[in-house]
Design a protein around this motif. Structure first.
Motif, PDB file in Angstrom:
ATOM      1  N   GLU A  39      17.884 -48.292 -27.334  1.00  0.00           N
ATOM      2  CA  GLU A  39      18.702 -47.265 -27.349  1.00  0.00           C
ATOM      3  C   GLU A  39      19.925 -47.385 -26.445  1.00  0.00           C
ATOM      4  N   GLU A  40      19.530 -48.127 -25.188  1.00  0.00           N
ATOM      5  CA  GLU A  40      20.667 -48.252 -24.312  1.00  0.00           C
ATOM      6  C   GLU A  40      22.052 -48.785 -24.620  1.00  0.00           C
ATOM      7  N   ARG A  41      21.721 -49.786 -25.862  1.00  0.00           N
ATOM      8  CA  ARG A  41      22.889 -50.651 -26.213  1.00  0.00           C
ATOM      9  C   ARG A  41      23.813 -49.755 -27.455  1.00  0.00           C
ATOM     10  N   LEU A  42      23.373 -48.745 -27.648  1.00  0.00           N
ATOM     11  CA  LEU A  42      23.945 -47.864 -28.914  1.00  0.00           C
ATOM     12  C   LEU A  42      25.470 -47.644 -28.690  1.00  0.00           C
ATOM     13  N   SER A  43      25.608 -47.087 -27.227  1.00  0.00           N
ATOM     14  CA  SER A  43      26.858 -46.765 -27.067  1.00  0.00           C
ATOM     15  C   SER A  43      27.868 -47.901 -27.081  1.00  0.00           C
ATOM     16  N   GLN A  44      27.587 -49.015 -26.685  1.00  0.00           N
ATOM     17  CA  GLN A  44      28.369 -50.256 -26.644  1.00  0.00           C
ATOM     18  C   GLN A  44      28.622 -50.560 -28.194  1.00  0.00           C
ATOM     19  N   LEU A  45      27.589 -50.671 -28.885  1.00  0.00           N
ATOM     20  CA  LEU A  45      27.848 -50.973 -30.294  1.00  0.00           C
ATOM     21  C   LEU A  45      28.480 -50.049 -31.383  1.00  0.00           C
ATOM     22  N   ALA A  46      28.620 -48.674 -31.059  1.00  0.00           N
ATOM     23  CA  ALA A  46      29.460 -47.713 -31.523  1.00  0.00           C
ATOM     24  C   ALA A  46      31.054 -47.849 -31.117  1.00  0.00           C
ATOM     25  N   SER A  47      31.134 -48.243 -29.947  1.00  0.00           N
ATOM     26  CA  SER A  47      32.405 -48.534 -29.424  1.00  0.00           C
ATOM     27  C   SER A  47      33.000 -49.604 -30.345  1.00  0.00           C
ATOM     28  N   GLU A  48      32.292 -50.761 -30.384  1.00  0.00           N
ATOM     29  CA  GLU A  48      32.731 -51.738 -31.271  1.00  0.00           C
ATOM     30  C   GLU A  48      33.231 -51.545 -32.474  1.00  0.00           C
ATOM     31  N   LEU A  49      32.321 -50.847 -33.280  1.00  0.00           N
ATOM     32  CA  LEU A  49      32.526 -50.355 -34.515  1.00  0.00           C
ATOM     33  C   LEU A  49      33.715 -49.580 -34.554  1.00  0.00           C
ATOM     34  N   VAL A  50      34.158 -48.760 -33.691  1.00  0.00           N
ATOM     35  CA  VAL A  50      35.109 -47.666 -33.436  1.00  0.00           C
ATOM     36  C   VAL A  50      36.390 -48.646 -33.526  1.00  0.00           C
ATOM     37  N   ARG A  51      36.323 -49.797 -32.640  1.00  0.00           N
ATOM     38  CA  ARG A  51      37.568 -50.369 -32.544  1.00  0.00           C
ATOM     39  C   ARG A  51      38.023 -51.109 -33.988  1.00  0.00           C
ATOM     40  N   LEU A  52      37.005 -51.267 -34.705  1.00  0.00           N
ATOM     41  CA  LEU A  52      37.418 -52.101 -35.917  1.00  0.00           C
ATOM     42  C   LEU A  52      38.187 -51.102 -36.733  1.00  0.00           C
ATOM     43  N   LYS A  53      38.276 -49.863 -36.526  1.00  0.00           N
ATOM     44  CA  LYS A  53      39.011 -48.817 -37.161  1.00  0.00           C
ATOM     45  C   LYS A  53      38.610 -48.618 -38.580  1.00  0.00           C
ATOM     46  N   PRO A  54      37.020 -48.382 -38.889  1.00  0.00           N
ATOM     47  CA  PRO A  54      36.451 -48.417 -40.383  1.00  0.00           C
ATOM     48  C   PRO A  54      37.003 -47.101 -40.955  1.00  0.00           C
ATOM     49  N   ASP A  55      36.841 -47.010 -42.238  1.00  0.00           N
ATOM     50  CA  ASP A  55      36.990 -45.658 -42.836  1.00  0.00           C
ATOM     51  C   ASP A  55      35.881 -44.800 -43.111  1.00  0.00           C
ATOM     52  N   VAL A  56      34.694 -45.233 -42.819  1.00  0.00           N
ATOM     53  CA  VAL A  56      33.641 -44.308 -42.415  1.00  0.00           C
ATOM     54  C   VAL A  56      32.315 -45.249 -41.556  1.00  0.00           C
ATOM     55  N   ILE A  57      31.628 -44.239 -40.714  1.00  0.00           N
ATOM     56  CA  ILE A  57      30.623 -45.078 -40.059  1.00  0.00           C
ATOM     57  C   ILE A  57      29.389 -44.433 -40.707  1.00  0.00           C
ATOM     58  N   VAL A  58      28.307 -45.171 -40.845  1.00  0.00           N
ATOM     59  CA  VAL A  58      27.019 -44.722 -41.274  1.00  0.00           C
ATOM     60  C   VAL A  58      26.023 -44.918 -40.062  1.00  0.00           C
ATOM     61  N   ALA A  59      25.484 -43.709 -39.534  1.00  0.00           N
ATOM     62  CA  ALA A  59      24.723 -43.921 -38.355  1.00  0.00           C
ATOM     63  C   ALA A  59      23.312 -43.400 -38.895  1.00  0.00           C
ATOM     64  N   ARG A  60      22.147 -44.341 -38.639  1.00  0.00           N
ATOM     65  CA  ARG A  60      20.946 -43.976 -39.113  1.00  0.00           C
ATOM     66  C   ARG A  60      19.935 -43.720 -37.688  1.00  0.00           C
ATOM     67  N   GLY A  61      19.705 -42.454 -37.906  1.00  0.00           N
ATOM     68  CA  GLY A  61      18.798 -41.875 -36.470  1.00  0.00           C
ATOM     69  C   GLY A  61      19.819 -41.039 -35.452  1.00  0.00           C
ATOM     70  N   ASN A  62      18.833 -40.221 -34.737  1.00  0.00           N
ATOM     71  CA  ASN A  62      19.661 -39.288 -33.925  1.00  0.00           C
ATOM     72  C   ASN A  62      20.297 -39.951 -32.679  1.00  0.00           C
ATOM     73  N   ASP A  63      19.820 -41.172 -32.354  1.00  0.00           N
ATOM     74  CA  ASP A  63      20.563 -41.786 -31.101  1.00  0.00           C
ATOM     75  C   ASP A  63      21.868 -42.411 -31.419  1.00  0.00           C
ATOM     76  N   ALA A  64      21.931 -43.006 -32.687  1.00  0.00           N
ATOM     77  CA  ALA A  64      22.752 -43.818 -33.206  1.00  0.00           C
ATOM     78  C   ALA A  64      23.914 -42.728 -33.772  1.00  0.00           C
ATOM     79  N   THR A  65      23.683 -41.730 -34.132  1.00  0.00           N
ATOM     80  CA  THR A  65      24.466 -40.535 -34.427  1.00  0.00           C
ATOM     81  C   THR A  65      25.173 -39.853 -33.128  1.00  0.00           C
TER      82      THR A  65
END
Length: 290
Positions: A39-65
């Motif tokens: 779970e400690e890696r989720l913040s970094q991974l979420a930031s990576e995805l946001v930098r890609l500027k996707p049209d939508v993010i699908v998050a599986r689980g409470n911590d990922a959301t």
């Protein structure tokens, strides 16, 4: 573009997208990121995805959301979440607000049902060890809820707290033995899946009946599982992705509750543990692994 936290695309998610004429590599691009239970890696991974500027993010689980919502206030997020209203992710099921919508996995209702199923399958058990995340507020409430139910079922609960980020499963499981637990119940937790082999081996070695929160545990050798039909959840997630790609606002899309649930019983494991599942419980099963 679609960004999805996970190591590989769920088959039913991809199938439903193809049915709606979204073909990976042609009409859509999908980026995957997996924390692999850390779970400690989720913040970094979420930031990576946001930098890609996707049209939508699908998050599986409470911590990922949670990680995705902290990383962006504007990119639409489709979640699969335990209880989004109670945790404050959504304002309400009817109008979630913000930049989020998705599927609630009805965490509070299902914890008690798992306890009932475990007791019905093994009526002689008296002390159930409950594995939970000591730092998760939702787990504290889940434990409190099922503890109220326990006396009516004639069982006691043994609280087995997993400590984040270094989950010391050996120490926790030994505490189950010292506390004379004669069965195990797992609350939903990414780390529980990450250490599934260790948990399954422990249950087998000590011949402990156990119930798990999702069917992939039973498929991996767990005795019983009960939870929302994961295939249906992913199909519904694809529906939300389609609506958002068609310019719907997530705040205007009501959060769905699961409508399909699945009790899976692994008879191979029952035989290895020398356990007998009562016929009535087998009749309740949606799927039996033989």
């Amino acid at each position: 573009w679609i960004a999805l936290n996970g190591s590989k695309p769920p088959r039913d998610f991809m199938t439903r997208l193809r049915e709606r004429r979204y073909i990976e590599g042609e009409s859509i691009i999908i980026e995957f990121r997996s924390a692999q239970g850390r779970e400690e890696r989720l913040s970094q991974l979420a930031s990576e995805l946001v930098r890609l500027k996707p049209d939508v993010i699908v998050a599986r689980g409470n911590d990922a959301t949670d990680a995705a919502m902290k990383a962006t206030k504007t990119i639409p997020i489709v979640f699969l979440h335990g209880d989004p209203v109670w945790t404050g992710i959504a304002a309400s099921l009817a109008r979630p607000g913000k930049n989020v919508t998705g599927i609630s996995q009805a965490a509070f209702e299902l914890a008690g049902k798992r306890l009932e199923l475990l007791q019905a399958a093994f009526p002689k058990i008296s002390r159930i060890g409950v594995l939970l995340d000591a730092d998760a507020a939702v787990h504290a409430r889940l434990f409190a809820d099922i503890k109220k139910l326990a006396p009516a079922l004639g069982v006691q609960l043994l609280r087995l707290e997993l400590q984040d980020p270094k989950y010391n499963f050996d120490a926790v499981l030994q505490r189950a033995i010292r506390g004379r637990a004669d069965a195990l119940l797992m609350l939903p937790n990414p780390a529980v899946w990450r250490y599934r082999k260790q948990l399954l081996d422990f249950a087998a070695k000590n011949k402990l009946p156990a119930i798990y929160p999702a069917s992939n545990f039973a498929d991996a050798g767990g005795l019983m599982s009960y939870g929302p039909d994961r295939r249906d959840l992913y199909r519904r997630a694809a529906y939300y992705v389609d609506r958002i790609l068609q310019k719907a606002k997530p705040a205007d899309l009501p959060v769905e509750r699961p409508t399909k649930f699945e009790l899976v019983i692994n008879l191979k494991t029952a035989k290895r543990l020398n356990l007998t599942i009562p016929p009535k419980v087998l009749m309740w099963a949606d799927r039996v692994i033989e």
